[in-house]
Design a protein around this motif. Structure first.
Motif, PDB file in Angstrom:
ATOM      1  N   LYS A 152     -22.331   8.372  -3.766  1.00  0.00           N
ATOM      2  CA  LYS A 152     -23.693   8.110  -3.299  1.00  0.00           C
ATOM      3  C   LYS A 152     -23.835   8.429  -1.820  1.00  0.00           C
ATOM      4  O   LYS A 152     -24.911   8.821  -1.348  1.00  0.00           O
ATOM      5  CB  LYS A 152     -24.055   6.647  -3.559  1.00  0.00           C
ATOM      6  N   ALA A 153     -22.746   8.288  -1.079  1.00  0.00           N
ATOM      7  CA  ALA A 153     -22.754   8.592   0.350  1.00  0.00           C
ATOM      8  C   ALA A 153     -22.374  10.042   0.629  1.00  0.00           C
ATOM      9  O   ALA A 153     -22.192  10.431   1.783  1.00  0.00           O
ATOM     10  CB  ALA A 153     -21.794   7.652   1.083  1.00  0.00           C
ATOM     11  N   GLY A 154     -22.256  10.846  -0.449  1.00  0.00           N
ATOM     12  CA  GLY A 154     -21.908  12.248  -0.286  1.00  0.00           C
ATOM     13  C   GLY A 154     -20.446  12.489   0.014  1.00  0.00           C
ATOM     14  O   GLY A 154     -20.078  13.532   0.564  1.00  0.00           O
ATOM     15  N   GLN A 155     -19.583  11.542  -0.370  1.00  0.00           N
ATOM     16  CA  GLN A 155     -18.162  11.658  -0.098  1.00  0.00           C
ATOM     17  C   GLN A 155     -17.372  11.557  -1.405  1.00  0.00           C
ATOM     18  O   GLN A 155     -17.894  11.122  -2.435  1.00  0.00           O
ATOM     19  CB  GLN A 155     -17.703  10.559   0.876  1.00  0.00           C
ATOM     20  N   GLN A 156     -16.130  11.947  -1.357  1.00  0.00           N
ATOM     21  CA  GLN A 156     -15.266  11.866  -2.529  1.00  0.00           C
ATOM     22  C   GLN A 156     -14.233  10.771  -2.329  1.00  0.00           C
ATOM     23  O   GLN A 156     -13.525  10.742  -1.317  1.00  0.00           O
ATOM     24  CB  GLN A 156     -14.557  13.194  -2.790  1.00  0.00           C
ATOM     25  N   TYR A 157     -14.153   9.871  -3.277  1.00  0.00           N
ATOM     26  CA  TYR A 157     -13.162   8.803  -3.192  1.00  0.00           C
ATOM     27  C   TYR A 157     -11.832   9.290  -3.748  1.00  0.00           C
ATOM     28  O   TYR A 157     -11.768   9.838  -4.844  1.00  0.00           O
ATOM     29  CB  TYR A 157     -13.623   7.573  -3.980  1.00  0.00           C
ATOM     30  N   ARG A 158     -10.780   9.102  -3.000  1.00  0.00           N
ATOM     31  CA  ARG A 158      -9.426   9.399  -3.452  1.00  0.00           C
ATOM     32  C   ARG A 158      -8.683   8.083  -3.576  1.00  0.00           C
ATOM     33  O   ARG A 158      -8.492   7.385  -2.581  1.00  0.00           O
ATOM     34  CB  ARG A 158      -8.695  10.327  -2.468  1.00  0.00           C
ATOM     35  N   ARG A 159      -8.321   7.752  -4.792  1.00  0.00           N
ATOM     36  CA  ARG A 159      -7.647   6.486  -5.024  1.00  0.00           C
ATOM     37  C   ARG A 159      -6.304   6.457  -4.275  1.00  0.00           C
ATOM     38  O   ARG A 159      -5.782   7.513  -3.886  1.00  0.00           O
ATOM     39  CB  ARG A 159      -7.403   6.271  -6.519  1.00  0.00           C
ATOM     40  N   PRO A 160      -5.707   5.288  -4.081  1.00  0.00           N
ATOM     41  CA  PRO A 160      -4.364   5.243  -3.475  1.00  0.00           C
ATOM     42  C   PRO A 160      -3.398   6.120  -4.256  1.00  0.00           C
ATOM     43  O   PRO A 160      -3.549   6.318  -5.465  1.00  0.00           O
ATOM     44  CB  PRO A 160      -3.986   3.769  -3.585  1.00  0.00           C
ATOM     45  N   ALA A 161      -2.405   6.653  -3.575  1.00  0.00           N
ATOM     46  CA  ALA A 161      -1.435   7.514  -4.246  1.00  0.00           C
ATOM     47  C   ALA A 161      -0.781   6.790  -5.413  1.00  0.00           C
ATOM     48  O   ALA A 161      -0.475   7.401  -6.436  1.00  0.00           O
ATOM     49  CB  ALA A 161      -0.379   7.986  -3.254  1.00  0.00           C
ATOM     50  N   SER A 162      -0.569   5.502  -5.262  1.00  0.00           N
ATOM     51  CA  SER A 162      -0.068   4.658  -6.347  1.00  0.00           C
ATOM     52  C   SER A 162      -0.008   3.222  -5.847  1.00  0.00           C
ATOM     53  O   SER A 162      -0.107   2.952  -4.647  1.00  0.00           O
ATOM     54  CB  SER A 162       1.319   5.097  -6.831  1.00  0.00           C
ATOM     55  N   VAL A 163       0.137   2.316  -6.795  1.00  0.00           N
ATOM     56  CA  VAL A 163       0.504   0.944  -6.460  1.00  0.00           C
ATOM     57  C   VAL A 163       1.965   0.790  -6.864  1.00  0.00           C
ATOM     58  O   VAL A 163       2.313   0.946  -8.029  1.00  0.00           O
ATOM     59  CB  VAL A 163      -0.356  -0.092  -7.208  1.00  0.00           C
ATOM     60  N   VAL A 164       2.804   0.535  -5.891  1.00  0.00           N
ATOM     61  CA  VAL A 164       4.240   0.431  -6.137  1.00  0.00           C
ATOM     62  C   VAL A 164       4.602  -1.021  -6.406  1.00  0.00           C
ATOM     63  O   VAL A 164       4.354  -1.897  -5.573  1.00  0.00           O
ATOM     64  CB  VAL A 164       5.056   0.958  -4.937  1.00  0.00           C
ATOM     65  N   ILE A 165       5.142  -1.280  -7.583  1.00  0.00           N
ATOM     66  CA  ILE A 165       5.651  -2.610  -7.917  1.00  0.00           C
ATOM     67  C   ILE A 165       7.162  -2.571  -7.744  1.00  0.00           C
ATOM     68  O   ILE A 165       7.829  -1.690  -8.293  1.00  0.00           O
ATOM     69  CB  ILE A 165       5.288  -2.995  -9.363  1.00  0.00           C
ATOM     70  N   TYR A 166       7.694  -3.505  -6.994  1.00  0.00           N
ATOM     71  CA  TYR A 166       9.127  -3.443  -6.689  1.00  0.00           C
ATOM     72  C   TYR A 166       9.719  -4.850  -6.632  1.00  0.00           C
ATOM     73  O   TYR A 166       8.996  -5.852  -6.647  1.00  0.00           O
ATOM     74  CB  TYR A 166       9.354  -2.712  -5.362  1.00  0.00           C
ATOM     75  N   ASP A 167      11.033  -4.914  -6.547  1.00  0.00           N
ATOM     76  CA  ASP A 167      11.754  -6.167  -6.398  1.00  0.00           C
ATOM     77  C   ASP A 167      12.430  -6.211  -5.036  1.00  0.00           C
ATOM     78  O   ASP A 167      13.219  -5.317  -4.705  1.00  0.00           O
ATOM     79  CB  ASP A 167      12.840  -6.320  -7.477  1.00  0.00           C
ATOM     80  N   GLN A 168      12.108  -7.195  -4.246  1.00  0.00           N
ATOM     81  CA  GLN A 168      12.808  -7.523  -3.002  1.00  0.00           C
ATOM     82  C   GLN A 168      12.645  -6.494  -1.896  1.00  0.00           C
ATOM     83  O   GLN A 168      12.194  -6.823  -0.807  1.00  0.00           O
ATOM     84  CB  GLN A 168      14.295  -7.789  -3.277  1.00  0.00           C
ATOM     85  N   ALA A 169      13.021  -5.243  -2.110  1.00  0.00           N
ATOM     86  CA  ALA A 169      12.932  -4.247  -1.037  1.00  0.00           C
ATOM     87  C   ALA A 169      12.777  -2.862  -1.622  1.00  0.00           C
ATOM     88  O   ALA A 169      13.229  -2.584  -2.730  1.00  0.00           O
ATOM     89  CB  ALA A 169      14.180  -4.309  -0.148  1.00  0.00           C
ATOM     90  N   THR A 170      12.111  -1.978  -0.863  1.00  0.00           N
ATOM     91  CA  THR A 170      11.932  -0.598  -1.319  1.00  0.00           C
ATOM     92  C   THR A 170      11.590   0.293  -0.139  1.00  0.00           C
ATOM     93  O   THR A 170      11.078  -0.168   0.884  1.00  0.00           O
ATOM     94  CB  THR A 170      10.822  -0.508  -2.381  1.00  0.00           C
ATOM     95  N   GLY A 171      11.862   1.577  -0.276  1.00  0.00           N
ATOM     96  CA  GLY A 171      11.502   2.526   0.759  1.00  0.00           C
ATOM     97  C   GLY A 171      10.024   2.856   0.705  1.00  0.00           C
ATOM     98  O   GLY A 171       9.427   2.934  -0.365  1.00  0.00           O
ATOM     99  N   THR A 172       9.417   3.035   1.866  1.00  0.00           N
ATOM    100  CA  THR A 172       8.005   3.388   1.954  1.00  0.00           C
ATOM    101  C   THR A 172       7.836   4.481   3.001  1.00  0.00           C
ATOM    102  O   THR A 172       8.758   4.781   3.761  1.00  0.00           O
ATOM    103  CB  THR A 172       7.136   2.177   2.363  1.00  0.00           C
ATOM    104  N   GLY A 173       6.647   5.044   3.055  1.00  0.00           N
ATOM    105  CA  GLY A 173       6.358   6.032   4.079  1.00  0.00           C
ATOM    106  C   GLY A 173       6.322   5.424   5.467  1.00  0.00           C
ATOM    107  O   GLY A 173       6.300   6.139   6.468  1.00  0.00           O
TER     108      GLY A 173
END
Length: 283
Positions: free
Chosen positions: A95-116
């Motif tokens: 509606k605002a003339g823009q394109q929505y890009r969803r998050p690259a993913s939702v990461v489900i993890y245990d305790q610790a994980t690598g991120t950007g």
């Protein structure tokens, strides 16, 4: 809360059970995560830095997880809510003339994980990493949400996910860039950013029933659960719990009253334009 039967988008990266061994020193990513931990749940940066050191520091590459929809109820809940946020924000952007890009993913993890942004750890709570445009969530946080913050129910959990999606929207629109380095205090840009994400979560609540044919919706009691969740993570509430006193000069998220009010603003108006906390004279 109604969500079972809702559409799943499969935008889940399930890393549960995947080793989080890292290499190297803390690096810039570790510093970024220390700041994320501070801004997301008021965690002392030194605590996050010690966690990063203890888990091996910044990773040279992220762990690979299983992409797609999960089979367990907890994973499916996250999948449905994230898809619902995409269904809500796509037409709003259009509606605002823009394109929505969803998050690259939702990461489900245990305790610790690598991120950007470096090594992520569950002690930091859920967070959004702008570097890889992913949301990170250890489902064990749901227990902490109930026991530490007193926010129970699925609606409280949905609020958390929608709030993190709000940070993704701020990244897409460039609003994240309005936060001043080292910002803190009751009228700071950091507080304004968090209150805007709360308002965006409310906008999702307002539109979810229509875009999902009622398969995802919150009734008035559910909305109150979401409001209580917003109040539970107010700076004053967390400071009272952890330090026994309130220090407005150290606010990074806003008071319980502010977080409730801005979430309610999104619910009542359904208008992201009403969420411009950066121009608001009164927070």
């Amino acid at each position: 809360m109604r969500w079972q039967g809702g559409r799943k988008g499969g935008n889940i990266e399930d890393r549960r059970g995947v080793s989080a061994a890292g290499v190297g020193g803390i690096g810039v990513g570790g510093v970024v995560l220390a700041l994320i931990g501070y801004f997301v749940f008021g965690i002392d940066p030194s605590t996050t830095m010690s966690v990063v050191q203890g888990t091996g520091g910044q990773q040279t590459q992220q762990q690979a997880g299983v992409r797609g929809s999960t089979t367990d109820e907890g994973g499916q809940f996250v999948d449905v809510i994230e898809q619902s946020t995409t269904d809500v924000w796509t037409p709003i952007f259009a509606k605002a003339g823009q394109q929505y890009r969803r998050p690259a993913s939702v990461v489900i993890y245990d305790q610790a994980t690598g991120t950007g942004c470096g090594m992520g750890q569950s002690a930091m709570g859920p967070f959004y990493c702008p570097a890889d445009q992913k949301i990170y969530l250890d489902l064990a946080f749901w227990r902490e949400l109930e026991t530490r913050f007193g926010a129970k129910g699925e609606a409280a959990r949905a609020y958390v996910i929608a709030h993190e999606v709000g940070h993704h929207i701020q990244h897409l629109t460039g609003q994240t860039n309005q936060v001043e380095r080292g910002s803190r205090g009751a009228d700071s840009s950091a507080v304004r950013l968090e209150l805007q994400a709360d308002c965006y979560a409310g906008v999702w609540v307002a539109h979810a029933p229509a875009v999902s044919d009622g398969q995802v919706s919150l009734d008035p009691a559910d909305i109150e659960d979401g409001i209580r969740a917003a109040a539970a993570v107010g700076d004053d509430a967390i400071q009272k719990q952890s330090q026994g006193r309130v220090m407005p000069d150290a606010f990074t998220h806003g008071s319980s009253e502010q977080r409730m009010r801005w979430f309610r603003t999104g619910v009542q108006t359904g208008d992201p334009g009403a969420c411009d906390t950066f121009k608001a004279g009164r927070l």
